[in-house]
Enzyme design. Structure first.
Site: not given
Ligand code: ADP
Ligand code: 5GP
Length: 198
Positions: A14-15, A17-19, A44, A137, A148, A171-172
């Site tokens: 959720g931090a 990474k994928s984005t 998913r 999400r 998680r 990641n703000d």
């Protein structure tokens, strides 16, 4: 080791990474290649087998692990995840920078190998913001969300270890985080672009 230096992206689920990774792969299509991990978790909506992950059963994965086909593997939030030798080789064969999205156990195990990647941790501004992002999400059940978050607290603590990561990105603001990511990779990007021209 063949080709350019790989990149490890780690940090709590959720931090972001994928984005960040999707932006990088879109902006530098031929420069980066994603190491497609194996996992026993369910896909998913929208996830594609062979692109996002190789979705497998526990039995299939264990068999391949026993056959020595994995560089690293770990149990995360009730499922198995792992990087196969083939996943990394497929990217390196294209002379691309191989990006691995792995958890902190994976980071510790990769450190014992010859891969020699650049280690980057993506962290959320706070656990509260992380929880909100994971909830928004809408990919997790309450149970998997809680698992998680527990793993996230461990990750946020362990990733403070000096020297474990070459860079920790908070990641703000997404654009700011993406600029930091690009900046640390700039030299490798340039080298790879140059070598691809010749
Ligand atoms: P990870 O791959 O680390 O599990 P994601 O990339 O799926 O995390 O991001 C988790 C959620 O947070 C996604 O819904 C994403 O759109 C959102 N998100 C990512 N970065 C930011 C940001 N800087 N600000 C707000 N929301 C974000
Ligand atoms: P998700 O289920 O959200 O896709 O991933 C959950 C966690 O597993 C994330 O922290 C992600 O980085 C990690 N992960 C994904 N693939 C691998 C892998 O091949 N090895 C390890 N160790 N962790 C992985």
């Amino acid at each position: 080791m063949q080709g350019p230096r790989p990149v490890v992206l780690s940090g709590p689920s959720g931090a972001g990474k994928s984005t960040l990774l999707k932006k990088l792969l879109k902006d530098y299509e031929n420069v980066f290649g994603f190491s497609v991990s194996h996992t026993t978790r369910q896909p998913r909506p929208g996830e594609v087998n062979g692109k996002d992950y190789h979705f497998v059963t526990r039995e299939e994965m264990q068999k391949e692990i026993d056959a020595g086909e994995f560089i690293e593997h770990a149990e995360f939030s009730g499922n198995m995840y792992g990087t196969s030798k083939g996943a990394v080789q497929a990217v390196q064969a294209q002379n691309q920078i191989c990006v691995l999205d792995i958890d902190i156990q994976g980071v510790k195990n990769i450190k014992k190998t010859e891969l020699n990647p650049i280690y980057i941790s993506v962290q959320p501004p706070s656990i509260e913001i992380l929880e909100k992002r994971l909830r928004d999400r809408k990919t997790e059940t309450e149970e998997s969300l809680q698992k998680r978050l527990t793993a996230a607290r461990v990750d946020m603590e362990l990733s403070k270890e000096p020297g474990l990561f070459d860079l920790v990105i908070i990641n703000d603001d997404l654009e700011k985080a993406y600029s930091e990511l690009k900046e640390v990779l700039l030299e490798e990007i340039k080298k790879t672009e140059e070598s691809r021209k010749s």
